[in-house]
Design a protein around this motif. Structure first.
Motif, mmCIF file in Angstrom:
data_model
loop_
_atom_site.group_PDB
_atom_site.id
_atom_site.type_symbol
_atom_site.label_atom_id
_atom_site.label_comp_id
_atom_site.label_asym_id
_atom_site.label_seq_id
_atom_site.Cartn_x
_atom_site.Cartn_y
_atom_site.Cartn_z
ATOM 1 N N LYS A 88 3.782 1.590 2.319
ATOM 2 C CA LYS A 88 3.731 0.426 3.208
ATOM 3 C C LYS A 88 3.936 -0.868 2.399
ATOM 4 O O LYS A 88 2.972 -1.539 2.040
ATOM 5 C CB LYS A 88 2.356 0.409 3.894
ATOM 6 N N GLN B 89 -12.884 -10.539 1.157
ATOM 7 C CA GLN B 89 -13.196 -11.056 2.491
ATOM 8 C C GLN B 89 -14.485 -10.452 3.029
ATOM 9 O O GLN B 89 -15.320 -11.153 3.579
ATOM 10 C CB GLN B 89 -12.027 -10.678 3.394
ATOM 11 N N TYR C 248 0.863 -1.187 0.000
ATOM 12 C CA TYR C 248 0.000 0.000 0.000
ATOM 13 C C TYR C 248 0.898 1.235 0.000
ATOM 14 O O TYR C 248 2.083 1.130 0.327
ATOM 15 C CB TYR C 248 -0.928 -0.060 1.219
ATOM 16 N N ILE D 50 4.359 -4.610 1.664
ATOM 17 C CA ILE D 50 3.931 -5.784 2.431
ATOM 18 C C ILE D 50 4.611 -7.048 1.906
ATOM 19 O O ILE D 50 4.992 -7.937 2.668
ATOM 20 C CB ILE D 50 2.381 -5.971 2.343
ATOM 21 N N PRO E 48 -0.760 -16.695 9.574
ATOM 22 C CA PRO E 48 -1.286 -15.847 10.642
ATOM 23 C C PRO E 48 -1.931 -14.561 10.116
ATOM 24 O O PRO E 48 -1.713 -14.166 8.966
ATOM 25 C CB PRO E 48 -0.054 -15.497 11.482
ATOM 26 N N ASN E 49 -2.672 -13.916 10.983
ATOM 27 C CA ASN E 49 -3.250 -12.610 10.664
ATOM 28 C C ASN E 49 -2.130 -11.666 10.218
ATOM 29 O O ASN E 49 -1.030 -11.691 10.778
ATOM 30 C CB ASN E 49 -3.941 -12.002 11.903
ATOM 31 N N ALA E 50 -2.450 -10.852 9.228
ATOM 32 C CA ALA E 50 -1.539 -9.820 8.716
ATOM 33 C C ALA E 50 -0.320 -10.384 7.989
ATOM 34 O O ALA E 50 0.643 -9.669 7.729
ATOM 35 C CB ALA E 50 -1.087 -8.851 9.818
ATOM 36 N N ALA E 51 -0.358 -11.687 7.628
ATOM 37 C CA ALA E 51 0.777 -12.290 6.902
ATOM 38 C C ALA E 51 0.902 -11.737 5.486
ATOM 39 O O ALA E 51 1.954 -11.840 4.866
ATOM 40 C CB ALA E 51 0.608 -13.813 6.850
ATOM 41 N N GLY E 52 -0.217 -11.218 4.949
ATOM 42 C CA GLY E 52 -0.188 -10.679 3.582
ATOM 43 C C GLY E 52 -0.997 -11.497 2.594
ATOM 44 O O GLY E 52 -0.893 -11.292 1.376
ATOM 45 N N GLU F 87 -11.159 -16.066 2.257
ATOM 46 C CA GLU F 87 -11.919 -16.567 3.417
ATOM 47 C C GLU F 87 -13.401 -16.781 3.077
ATOM 48 O O GLU F 87 -14.277 -16.197 3.730
ATOM 49 C CB GLU F 87 -11.754 -15.628 4.615
ATOM 50 N N ARG G 218 -5.225 -9.632 -3.718
ATOM 51 C CA ARG G 218 -5.563 -8.343 -4.362
ATOM 52 C C ARG G 218 -4.555 -8.010 -5.456
ATOM 53 O O ARG G 218 -4.922 -7.479 -6.510
ATOM 54 C CB ARG G 218 -5.563 -7.206 -3.323
ATOM 55 N N HIS H 294 -8.332 -19.898 7.183
ATOM 56 C CA HIS H 294 -7.642 -20.054 8.471
ATOM 57 C C HIS H 294 -7.815 -21.464 9.032
ATOM 58 O O HIS H 294 -7.078 -21.864 9.921
ATOM 59 C CB HIS H 294 -8.191 -19.047 9.493
ATOM 60 N N SER I 251 -4.400 -11.628 1.975
ATOM 61 C CA SER I 251 -5.364 -10.851 1.175
ATOM 62 C C SER I 251 -4.632 -9.911 0.236
ATOM 63 O O SER I 251 -5.063 -9.695 -0.908
ATOM 64 C CB SER I 251 -6.275 -10.007 2.079
ATOM 65 N N THR I 252 -3.528 -9.352 0.698
ATOM 66 C CA THR I 252 -2.741 -8.446 -0.144
ATOM 67 C C THR I 252 -2.268 -9.186 -1.390
ATOM 68 O O THR I 252 -2.329 -8.649 -2.511
ATOM 69 C CB THR I 252 -1.540 -7.895 0.660
#
Ligand code: ATP
Length: 259
Positions: free
Chosen positions: A16, A84, A13, A18, A38-42, A166, A48, A198, A44-45
């Motif tokens: 930022k 998501q 982003y 990722i 894990p959460n925030a691993a990338g 997800e 996208r 997950h 969805s990024t």
């Protein structure tokens, strides 16, 4: 067999980053790849970026063709992305929302009239098992119903590459299995299916290939029981697990404790 290749991908982003220099194993038609981590691993990024919704460097090719220079319309004919979170402010019925996903697609441009678009939308709702919701307003559906409608929107264009972020998160047990079975059938159509999940038990039982992401990189990949091992899960999630073979002969993950 068609292949999607992602090589040396950089994305993120504004201000930022990722993902920096990520290369994935080849994603092939007929297979379901489950992307977890894990959460925030990338995760969805990454989806996208493949869908063309983020600026990228590096290469994303389908059948050797670089997707980067394609117009959004042409790219959407190849890749479809189910996000998501499903928008709740769309003032359309389910069938209208599915038809609107078809509008401006290559299928629409191919000259299909309104009746054909309507029939195509109905056929997808039937395949997904929600034709009874066709006339319901999207913004009055339950979370799980909305998720099934969103799945219908993402597959109606008959994409070569289907990216599902997800897709089972709001679903009851029966609908989770239904979506996993549908994902397999979309792959059997000859599509490349990539799902972020997950639920490692679903990944163990339903994936052809699992990719475990951590901090924008790949922690492991391969067949489900190769990618999901106690060592990898301990390293990535900080949790102790066991993988046992259940009485049906399928791998079953048991979470023991935090490490
Ligand atoms: N629109 C955005 N703008 C700026 N940063 C973002 C945006 N979306 C996600 N991020 C950041 O990118 C990183 C990766 O997020 P991403 O949503 O890709 O993770 P994820 O692996 O899908 O996580 P989760 O399992 O929690 O859904 C996070 O640090 C997040 O804060």
């Amino acid at each position: 067999m068609a292949t999607l290749r992602i090589d040396n991908l950089h994305t993120g982003y504004p201000g930022k980053p990722i993902i920096s220099g990520l290369t994935l194993p080849p994603l092939v038609s007929g297979e379901v790849t489950i992307l977890t981590g894990p959460n925030a691993a990338g995760k969805s990024t990454l989806l996208r970026a493949i869908a063309g919704l983020l600026r990228t460097k590096g290469s994303i090719t389908y059948e050797g063709q670089d997707l980067g220079p394609l117009s959004p319309q042409k790219r959407a004919g190849v890749v479809s992305f189910m996000p998501q979170s499903v928008p709740t402010d769309i003032n359309l019925s389910v069938i209208e929302a599915v038809i609107s996903a078809l509008k401006a697609s290559p299928l629409d441009a191919a000259g299909d009239g309104n009746e054909q678009l309507h029939n195509r939308a109905i056929a997808v709702l039937e395949r997904i098992g929600i034709s009874h919701l066709a006339l319901e307003p999207l913004n009055q559906l339950s979370g799980g119903q909305r998720q099934m409608a969103s799945l219908a929107r993402s597959v109606v264009r008959e994409p070569k590459v289907l990216l599902l972020d997800e897709p089972t998160s709001a679903l009851d047990l029966k609908h989770q299995l239904k979506v996993m079975r549908l994902a397999r059938s979309f792959a059997a159509d000859g599509r490349i299916v990539v799902m972020v999940l997950h639920d490692l038990n679903l990944a163990l039982k339903w994936a052809d290939q699992v990719i475990v992401m951590d901090k924008g990189t790949i922690a492991s990949h391969g067949r489900p029981t190769t990618a999901i091992t106690p060592d990898i899960i301990a390293q990535v999630y900080g949790v102790a697990i066991r993988v046992e073979i259940c009485s049906l002969g399928l791998p079953n993950l048991i979470v023991d404790r935090e490490l």
